[in-house]
Each structure stands twice: as C-alpha cells, then as structure tokens.
Write an enzyme that holds these catalytic residues in place. Structure first.
Site, mmCIF file in Angstrom:
data_model
loop_
_atom_site.group_PDB
_atom_site.id
_atom_site.type_symbol
_atom_site.label_atom_id
_atom_site.label_comp_id
_atom_site.label_asym_id
_atom_site.label_seq_id
_atom_site.Cartn_x
_atom_site.Cartn_y
_atom_site.Cartn_z
ATOM 1 N N LYS A 130 0.858 -1.206 0.000
ATOM 2 C CA LYS A 130 0.000 0.000 0.000
ATOM 3 C C LYS A 130 0.885 1.244 0.000
ATOM 4 O O LYS A 130 1.921 1.277 0.673
ATOM 5 C CB LYS A 130 -0.902 -0.034 1.236
ATOM 6 C CG LYS A 130 -1.954 1.065 1.262
ATOM 7 C CD LYS A 130 -2.865 0.899 2.470
ATOM 8 C CE LYS A 130 -3.945 1.964 2.530
ATOM 9 N NZ LYS A 130 -4.840 1.818 3.684
ATOM 10 N N SER A 148 -9.560 1.752 2.689
ATOM 11 C CA SER A 148 -8.723 2.487 1.762
ATOM 12 C C SER A 148 -7.664 1.625 1.072
ATOM 13 O O SER A 148 -7.038 2.085 0.115
ATOM 14 C CB SER A 148 -8.022 3.618 2.515
ATOM 15 O OG SER A 148 -7.194 3.101 3.541
ATOM 16 N N SER A 167 -9.882 -0.360 6.890
ATOM 17 C CA SER A 167 -9.279 -0.165 5.569
ATOM 18 C C SER A 167 -8.613 -1.395 4.963
ATOM 19 O O SER A 167 -8.307 -1.400 3.770
ATOM 20 C CB SER A 167 -8.263 0.968 5.622
ATOM 21 O OG SER A 167 -8.944 2.188 5.644
#
Lengths: 97, 471
Positions: free
Chosen positions: B68, B143, B167
């Site tokens: 990420k 996210s 997330s």
C-alpha cells in the site's frame, strides 16, 4: 449541543488548520461540516459520568536505551526538499503574518 | 499458495523469467481496467530482484508483493495517493518492508488507496479510483482498495494494507480476499505515514488464510523503532483450528443493520460453522449508536495533528507562493490536499479547538473506554464475535462518495476493533448476485493467530479461497 457552522467559523478553521479554501469549497464544506457535526452529536446521548477518557488503546510504552543510533546522511534527509541551497532548506519568511 | 511458489522457484520448476513474465502479462491485461497500482517497478528490475533474492533465500524468497502506498519504501515513490506527496521518495524502509526484504520478498509496486487512507472506497485517490475486479462498475472498498484489487485479479499472492477503521477488511470483503487488522502493537508502524496513530495498524492481505498467516509472522514483532509495539513474537506456523465447541457470538445489531443479501450470505456461513460443531448464539454490541461518531471524532482529531507536518518546505508539494509562512503553508495545503483530507483536517481542528475539546474529543475518549469495556464483557462469554464485515455490497463508483455520512456509515462493523485494539479478520463468506460478501471474525486482544486458525479450518469447509475474478 447544536453547533452553527457559518462563514466566520469556516474562516477561523482555515486559520487553525492552515488550509486556504476557495469560495466554492467554503460553501460546500459548510454544508458537510454541519451535517457531520450533527452526526457526531450522537455521543451526547451516552451517559459518560465517572468514565475516564482512554487516550491510548494499549497503556504504557517502552523506551529504548539512550544510545547514539545511525541516522540519515544530510543529502538523504534533504532528498525531497523542494527549495534548498548549500545543504540548507529555504523556507518562507517567519516575520509578520 | 506462497509456500508452493517458493518451492517451485527454488527447485527450478518455475523459472524467475516465467514467473515475472507471467505476472507482467497479467498486469498489462488487468491494470487498464482496475488500476490497482500507483507505482509499478519495471519488469527488468523485478526480475533482477527475484533472481538475487533466490540466491539469498528466505521464507518468501522470490515472492512478489504489493505494498500500500502509505508504507515507506526506500527509493520507491510513496505518494499516499495524494498530490501532496506525488513525487516523494522515502530515504528509508518501513520496518515491515525491511522484514519482508530480509525474508526475500520482492516489491512489485505500490498500490492505490484513498488519499492518506481517508475513505472506504479508494475513490478519494488523487490518481483516480481503483475498480473492483469482480464488477468494474463498483469500488473494491478502501482504503487499501488497490491491494485488494491486485489480489482478486491474481496479480500477486500477498499484499500489505493498513487499517485505521476497516481499511484492510472492507477491501478484503469486497474483493473476496483475506485481510487481518492485527492487535494494536503487534506490527510496527515505523515507516507507515501516520493518519490516526492510536487506531491504525499495518496488516497482511492474501488470497488464503495460510498465506495470510505467513505474511503476518514475517511482519509482526517488537520493533525498537516503534515504542507502541508490544513485547510480541508471532509463531511461524499457524495450523487450522477445528470450530467444534468454539463459542461464537453473532452480533445481531450489525446483522440487522445490513442489507438482506449480505446477512443471508453470513447466515449461510454460520450454518456451516454450526454443522462443524461451533456453539452459536445471538448477542448484541449495544454500542452501535455512538461507535461511528466516537471513531470519527478520534480519527479526525489525530489526522489534524498528524497532517500538520505537510507544509511543502521539507518535502512534498509546494505551491511556489511567495509570502510569509502562514500564507505559504495555507496555499500549499489548500492546493496539495484533496477534498476528504481537507474535510477531516478542518473538522479535527474544530474538535480540538478551545470550547469544543471537552464536548467532542474528551467525550469520544470516554466513549472509547465504554466500547472497549463492552467488548471485553462479550469476550468473557464468547471466543469470537461474528458479523458482516460491511453492511452493504460493494457500492458503484460514485454512489457514496458525495455523501460523507453515508460513506462513514459503511464502517459500522469494522471500527470497533480499532477503537478497542483487538484483532479482526475479514474472510470471504460467499457471493450475492455475483458480488463478494465478507464475514468478520473479531477476537480477544492478541488472538490474531487463533482467528487465522479458525479461518483456515473454515476455508476448507467452504472451499472459498484463492478466488480470481474473471477479467
């Protein structure tokens, strides 16, 4: 407690947060902030008498020994600086404002 | 399975050229539709790294991983999906990245996310939204949506995400993959670009429970660079745990708050657990009304403080404005941050301001304690708590993004674990109308490997693992 979100409050928040908004954003955020603060008011309905605030989920923290550790070299630390000269960062004026 | 992959690479059954070539072929085909990566390493560089890694060895020797884009990678752009950090190249690795490299993993690229991890759909990214490989009109959740999407498309077997209020679990749920929000303090946050530091943890994402547990064992453990890590060493191997006799509490309030399609899939999953001998009972969280406000008040307060560092002077976007520091900072931050980030910083500044600090922030911290106490009571009765990971099926792109309160409501099932520091795992439960539904297993503090053991057992019962979306 109902909070009135008006242009004056928005301008105060822009100053506190150091974020300048366009006129259009200000109008949009006024509407959003008002709605979100209403949503936050749900915690007013909870009985919190005698409850201690919980600042951190896991109490206590460790400290490392006070010994010198390797650090970044100057050129590595300044790698992402947008404006620099002779190994120094060029910043804006801190006088006034 | 990464253990098979490592073995094939080691014995030469699969050559690095074939492995890397095949991966880039898939990326070429998939990425134009899903856009899971913000930055992709070059094929030559990746091949070189895989070959070098196989010579060195390690538990993940030669295995490609997606990271990420809010986790620092030395020499690889780390943008947090923000214009503010569009060209930022970290001079150091996050601890989790160093640990992955020590075990031979090779970074394939940095995945798309909501800007500074603020969002639940990967639509607030400055680089544009990621799409759900199972239905390109829909979001992959957020996210960590880029990581979820890359896994579901079969581009990688393992990925890292971060979870502040769901997330990792929301994208795992929406993409039919596996994602763990670890117990707070078990995984170092050193090198994670901070958003809400008392809530967030880096965590593993994978296509099956075994890989998830291996990735967790590599990244977890005490870190002298992060004083919030606890004294913890994860076991290297997690075995399946039969559910016979396990006491399971179904969170009725979260089931009732979910769409019918979602709750029906979860009930099907629970029936399978029950037929394997789990003792299932309905229970309630009882904190539903204030769990979301509590979470968002704390998250926004911490965000306004953490994001104060972006001034465009030492790194990041600079507007080029001349003037005094306040004017320069304000212009830079006004231009560099996207809408959701500005919204949260402004609200956080308001909540922490004189006159409102007690009314909002302190009350939220008190409510946080009640939430933790309430969970602890439930864990004195049940071994695990089960609920839908998200109350809705993956929304269409654009469906929730313009209504912040609607978007925040998606996190109703996930934020409790972050507030209470306990582990929570999202695993695929099935499909409804061809859309993935995830089930969340929440456990006592430090029961991370127990949850993964249950997941591993149930994965054999349901047969749902290693799912690849037909792109």
């Amino acid at each position: 407690m109902k909070v009135e979100v008006n242009e004056e409050l928005m301008k105060k928040l822009e100053k506190l947060a150091l974020i300048s908004l366009s006129d259009q954003e200000r109008v949009e955020f006024m509407r959003d902030l008002s709605k979100i603060l209403d949503f936050f008011n749900a915690i007013d309905r909870v009985n919190l008498e005698g409850v201690e605030p919980m600042f951190h989920p896991v109490p206590g923290s460790r400290l490392r020994s006070d010994s010198i550790q390797p650090s970044l070299k100057r050129e590595e630390a300044l790698l992402n600086v947008p404006k620099k000269k002779d190994g120094f960062i060029i910043g804006p004026s801190t006088i006034g404002g | 399975m990464i253990s098979e992959l490592v073995s094939k690479l080691r014995t030469g059954e699969l050559s690095p050229d074939e492995y890397v070539g095949r991966t880039f072929d898939k990326i070429l085909k998939a990425e134009k539709n899903i856009r899971s990566f913000i930055t992709l390493e070059s094929q030559d560089e990746v091949l070189h790294q895989v070959k070098a890694s196989l010579k060195r060895g390690g538990r993940l020797a030669g295995v490609l991983i997606a990271i990420k884009d809010n986790i620092s990678t030395k020499g690889i752009r780390t943008t947090c999906a923000s214009k503010m950090l569009e060209n930022y190249i970290p001079p150091y690795d996050a601890t989790v990245v160093s640990r992955l490299k020590e075990q031979g993993a090779v970074i394939l690229g940095k995945t798309n996310m909501d800007e500074f991890a603020m969002g639940s759909t990967t639509e607030t990214s400055y680089f544009g939204p990621t799409r759900n490989p199972w239905d390109l009109e829909r979001t992959p959740g957020g996210s960590s949506g880029g990581s979820g999407s890359a896994l579901a498309a079969g581009l990688v077997e393992i990925a890292l995400g971060s979870d502040t209020g769901g997330s990792i679990r929301t994208p795992a749920s929406f993409t039919s993959t596996f994602g763990l929000k670890p117990s707070y303090g078990t995984v170092s946050r050193y090198g994670l670009v901070a958003y809400a530091n008392s809530l967030e943890q880096i965590g593993p994402m994978a296509r099956n429970s075994k890989d998830l547990s291996i990735l967790f064992s590599v990244i977890a453990g005490t870190d002298p660079r992060d004083s919030t890590t606890i004294d913890y060493s994860p076991p290297n191997i997690v075995d399946p745990i039969p559910v016979k006799g396990i006491k399971v509490g179904i969170l009725k309030d979260l089931m009732d708050a979910s769409e019918t399609g979602v709750s029906s899939v979860i009930r099907g999953y629970l029936d399978k657990m029950s037929s394997e001998g789990a003792v299932i009972e309905e229970t309630t969280l009882g904190i539903m009304d204030y769990v979301l406000p509590t979470y968002y008040i704390i998250a926004m307060s911490e965000a306004s403080s953490n994001l104060a560092r972006y001034d465009g002077i030492r790194y990041g976007y600079n507007s080029g404005t001349e003037g005094n520091w306040k004017e320069v900072y304000s212009k830079t931050r006004g231009e560099g941050f996207g809408k959701e980030v500005k919204r949260r910083i402004l609200l956080g500044s308001f909540i922490l301001s004189a006159g409102y600090y007690e009314q909002f922030y302190i009350r939220a911290l008190k409510a946080r304690r009640l939430i933790k106490d309430s969970l602890e009571k439930l864990f004195s009765k049940y071994d695990i708590l089960i609920s839908p990971t998200t109350p809705i099926l993956p929304p269409k792109i654009g469906e929730v993004i313009d209504d912040p309160v609607k978007m925040y409501a998606m996190d109703v099932g996930t934020v409790t674990a972050n507030l209470a520091a306990v582990p929570a795992l999202s695993i695929p439960a099935g499909f409804y109308n061809n859309l993935p539904v995830g089930v969340q297993l929440m456990g006592r503090y430090l029961s991370d490997t127990f949850l993964m053991g249950i997941s591993m057992f149930m994965e054999d019962v349901t047969g749902i693992k290693d799912m690849t979306a037909p792109l």
